[in-house]
Design a protein around this motif. Structure first.
Motif, short mmCIF file in Angstrom:
data_model
loop_
_atom_site.label_atom_id
_atom_site.label_comp_id
_atom_site.label_asym_id
_atom_site.label_seq_id
_atom_site.Cartn_x
_atom_site.Cartn_y
_atom_site.Cartn_z
N GLY A 39 0.30 -1.21 -0.52
CA GLY A 39 0.06 -0.08 0.28
C GLY A 39 1.00 1.47 -0.16
O GLY A 39 0.94 2.13 0.29
N GLN A 40 1.63 1.00 -0.97
CA GLN A 40 2.51 2.72 -1.27
C GLN A 40 1.96 3.32 -1.85
O GLN A 40 2.40 2.80 -3.04
CB GLN A 40 4.28 2.59 -1.39
N PRO A 41 1.61 4.33 -1.84
CA PRO A 41 1.17 5.30 -3.15
C PRO A 41 1.41 5.95 -3.70
O PRO A 41 2.64 6.33 -3.36
CB PRO A 41 -0.39 6.09 -2.51
N ASP A 42 1.35 5.63 -5.19
CA ASP A 42 2.13 6.66 -5.91
C ASP A 42 1.83 8.29 -5.83
O ASP A 42 2.27 8.89 -6.97
CB ASP A 42 2.05 6.59 -7.68
N LYS A 236 -2.00 7.58 4.63
CA LYS A 236 -2.56 6.92 3.46
C LYS A 236 -2.64 8.37 3.00
O LYS A 236 -3.20 8.97 1.30
CB LYS A 236 -2.51 6.20 3.80
N CYS A 241 4.02 8.30 4.41
CA CYS A 241 3.95 6.61 4.69
C CYS A 241 4.96 6.84 5.83
O CYS A 241 5.81 6.64 6.30
CB CYS A 241 4.12 5.28 3.53
#
Lengths: 402, 402
Positions: A39-42, A236, A241
């Motif tokens: 769950g590492q957003p871009d 998030k 993060c």
């Protein structure tokens, strides 16, 4: 040589991160790996948070208050009030990520050997925190056929014993993306009050809710003043993060004071992260509107493409940016490793998180995977194409092996 | 209402921070409070660390590797090699402050109910970490009359039972400032090997050593490869307490891998702090020379002034920036509170940390305080003048009350 502790031996390796060496090997061979496992957003961090860091003006990076910087707590309290969460600056504790908030809650409220009920599948690291605190997780299984809705009340009641001390939920859910309805939350409230339990609610994906729906916080449930601890994080919300800033919220003064003692022991949460987080609170609603619309469009696209693959089953999640899908394979972990080790489609492959690590009931979720839609639509499209070809190739390989 | 956990009830409030409300009240009355109770240095953070933060150029604040940013670990490894500590980048784990490193070590190596021997007085938060891990601290008392030297070998042996799993030392020591000699460290090594124990060494004050002496790391002791875990932190070294960056070092691969599982559960240490820490590694030796010479001069001045006060006894510490002094009072905590609540000399007072919180043996250190010389010489001078007058006035007050 002295031996490792029992807890150390029982700690699981992260199901989200344990395939990393295979992905690294694939990349070092020149293959593109679409990373849907984590769950590492871009999404970009709001510019005003980054600017606050760049204009950091103190000449000594001092400890902050153990409960967090006062001005940040005041502003964060205003944010919660705006969200219908009546939490004052002295009812919230800034933590080092949501992780630390969960640990503080478990340590402060449960004894070694106490039982914590969690609807499964659930965020895999809850297992690690429970082992750390010496707490036993008792799962209540949610099913993909029901879209991972909250299991019925009697499924909870069947699991309650003299050792049960708390229920933990994540809403919207990581890993399923399921968004609990008001009716479901009221059912949980009734169980909690009837059996005098704590309710821990991980609401870190609060902002990520789709189809025009609104997130309902557990703080909107009446009568839980002494029972409720909410876990929060900015990881998030603002795509931060790495800042490692979370929060623990409770109206129970005794729980708050106890958590504060654990917080004092580790001195303070990170100063830089708090400075960035305080600035991020000024993020305009337009940022969230754009981000939510982007995720909603990704979700629609990914779930649509997933369900077009023969044998794949994927419910439409209502929030967060994850979904759990069932694949036409016997063992999803074997398949995920094979995709990284053996497969390429136009020199590309896909990295998924095997879902079995999100269950504690043996053999549950063995043919399921979690996918995070943290890549743009174009990449999602390519990743799904890859996955479709991978599944087809895998079935042929298995067929040949028989 | 559900009840608090036993661990939560047993957690002590910080002896360093629990007088804070009295100090706040004194300040709000307009009194100057010389704060010698807490190890928050007034030394400037190296400029290159601050500059690294101001030029942070990423647009997403991402999770780092759970063990810490690779480039930082590589450079940090070089720093340790330079210090005669043969630690590779894969033998060190970046932690959220030294606090987290201690927790990881305890959790990974000791079971609930296992015993941890610590020479007392010791850093008070070790008690909190031991409670968190369910570990029992067994103290071996060091005495102010001996300058807080390491107690003799038979004092340790008398405390070793079947439950003993580890010894924890802090060198140079917080709170006493005592610097262990090579001969003392070799004695510890012998005990550790003879009884197959872990040795945990908190060496965060490594750079702060006076009188031209050199710090000897436990890594320089032969034969401890499988027994040694060193705890480190940049908080004091670079005056970056708020960055919350520490490290755990071990050559024991099994311990390392176990600690890494705990690290994976909390995802990653703070990104900003790591960026600042990596830059700080370039700090020139001249910075440390200046800082050490400044602290040495403060130490000499403070200890000298302390010993001039009738009835006060204070050994000359060899390192760190603390000292423990015996005061001519029955109960140092009562005196410390009285100084904040009742006393003023030219509208000034002094805040000290009662030392009893640094002992676990009942009634030990009851007339001792810890002082941190984290203020400049001028302020130290005023603070000691205040203390002298305070002690005199306190004796008169007590005399009148009798």
């Amino acid at each position: 040589m002295p031996s490792i502790s029992n807890k150390g031996l029982r700690m699981p390796a992260s199901p989200i991160r344990r395939l990393v060496p295979y992905a690294e090997a694939a990349r070092s061979q020149g293959r593109t790996v679409y990373q849907l496992n984590i769950g590492q957003p871009d999404i970009q961090t709001p510019d005003l948070a980054l600017r606050a860091i760049k204009s950091f003006s103190q000449s000594i990076i001092e400890y902050s208050h153990s409960a967090g910087i006062t001005s940040y707590r005041q502003k964060l309290s205003a944010y919660y009030q705006h969200m219908n969460m009546p939490i004052g600056p002295d009812q919230l504790l800034i933590t080092t990520g949501g992780s630390e908030a969960i640990l503080f809650a478990l340590m402060s409220c449960l004894n070694e050997g106490d039982e914590l009920i969690i609807p499964e599948p659930f965020y895999a690291n809850y297992i690690s925190f429970a082992i750390t605190a010496g707490v036993n997780i008792v799962p209540v299984t949610a099913h993909i056929e029901d879209g991972f809705a909250l299991p019925p009340m009697d499924a909870f009641e069947a699991k309650i014993t003299a050792k049960t001390k708390a229920i933990l939920i994540c809403n919207p859910s990581n890993p399923t993306g399921y968004l609990y309805t008001k009716e479901e939350l009221m059912r949980l409230r009734d169980i909690v009050l009837k059996h005098d339990l704590f309710l821990f609610a991980d609401e870190v994906y609060r902002e990520f809710v789709y189809d025009g729906k609104k997130h309902m916080s557990t703080f909107e449930l009446p009568g839980l003043e002494n029972h409720l601890v909410v876990v929060d994080s900015i990881s998030k919300r603002y795509s931060m993060c790495g800042a490692r800033i979370g929060a623990l919220l409770t109206q129970n003064e005794e729980v708050y004071q106890t958590c504060l003692k654990f917080a004092q022991a580790r001195l303070s949460p990170p100063t830089f992260g708090q400075v960035a987080a305080e600035a991020a609170l000024e993020t305009p609603q337009s940022y969230f509107n754009e981000v939510v619309s982007e995720y909603e469009s990704r979700r629609n696209h990914m779930v649509d493409l997933l369900n077009q693959i023969p044998g794949v089953q994927c419910p439409l999640p209502g929030g967060a940016f994850y979904t759990v899908a069932r694949l036409p394979v016997k063992n999803a972990e074997d398949f995920c490793i094979w995709m990284l080790k053996e497969f390429a489609f136009h020199n590309q492959t896909v990295m998924l998180a095997p879902a079995s690590g999100f269950y504690v009931t043996p053999d549950m979720g063995i043919n399921e995977v979690r996918l995070a839609y943290v890549l743009n639509r174009e990449k999602i499209e390519k990743a799904m194409e890859c996955l479709a070809h991978g599944l087809e190739a895998y079935q042929q390989v298995l067929h040949l092996a028989e």
